[in-house]
Scaffold this motif. Structure first.
Motif, PDB file in Angstrom:
ATOM      1  N   ILE A   1      -3.018  11.445   6.267  1.00 27.75           N
ATOM      2  CA  ILE A   1      -2.661  10.256   5.515  1.00 27.75           C
ATOM      3  C   ILE A   1      -3.677  10.065   4.401  1.00 27.75           C
ATOM      4  O   ILE A   1      -4.876   9.933   4.653  1.00 27.75           O
ATOM      5  CB  ILE A   1      -2.624   9.021   6.415  1.00 27.75           C
TER       6      ILE A   1
ATOM      7  N   PHE B   1       0.891   5.491   0.579  1.00 26.25           N
ATOM      8  CA  PHE B   1       0.168   6.588   1.197  1.00 26.25           C
ATOM      9  C   PHE B   1       0.940   7.881   0.993  1.00 26.25           C
ATOM     10  O   PHE B   1       2.174   7.899   1.040  1.00 26.25           O
ATOM     11  CB  PHE B   1       0.008   6.362   2.706  1.00 26.25           C
TER      12      PHE B   1
ATOM     13  N   LYS C   1       0.861  -1.185   0.000  1.00 27.82           N
ATOM     14  CA  LYS C   1       0.000   0.000   0.000  1.00 27.82           C
ATOM     15  C   LYS C   1       0.893   1.229   0.000  1.00 27.82           C
ATOM     16  O   LYS C   1       1.947   1.243   0.649  1.00 27.82           O
ATOM     17  CB  LYS C   1      -0.891   0.045   1.250  1.00 27.82           C
TER      18      LYS C   1
ATOM     19  N   GLU D   1      -4.503   7.632   1.146  1.00 30.24           N
ATOM     20  CA  GLU D   1      -4.165   6.384   0.467  1.00 30.24           C
ATOM     21  C   GLU D   1      -4.101   6.622  -1.039  1.00 30.24           C
ATOM     22  O   GLU D   1      -4.959   7.275  -1.615  1.00 30.24           O
ATOM     23  CB  GLU D   1      -5.193   5.299   0.773  1.00 30.24           C
TER      24      GLU D   1
END
Length: 73
Positions: free
Chosen positions: A70, A5, A3, A72
């Motif tokens: 944050i 971010f 992932k 994504e």
């Protein structure tokens, strides 16, 4: 699972390093890289990625660098 971010408002290289160390200790995180210059964080997670890990990630970030948002990617 990987992932990425974006860490909006990350304003300190030392804070980026502290985030990296703290996030590495979270359950479910295999590896983490925080790049201060690009304000990006790359996580390698166990396959059981869920909202609980994301909430814990946000909690740790807020403790170290309260102004970070944050996002994504």
């Amino acid at each position: 699972m990987r992932k990425n971010f974006y860490l909006k408002n990350l304003d300190c290289a030392n804070c980026a390093s502290r985030l990296e160390v703290a996030i590495q200790k979270l359950n479910g995180v295999k590896d983490v890289t925080v790049n201060f210059f690009t304000q990006m964080m790359r996580l390698e997670l166990n396959d059981d990625y869920n909202d609980e890990i994301l909430n814990e990630l946000k909690r740790v970030c807020a403790k170290i660098e309260p102004d970070v948002v944050i996002i994504e990617k």
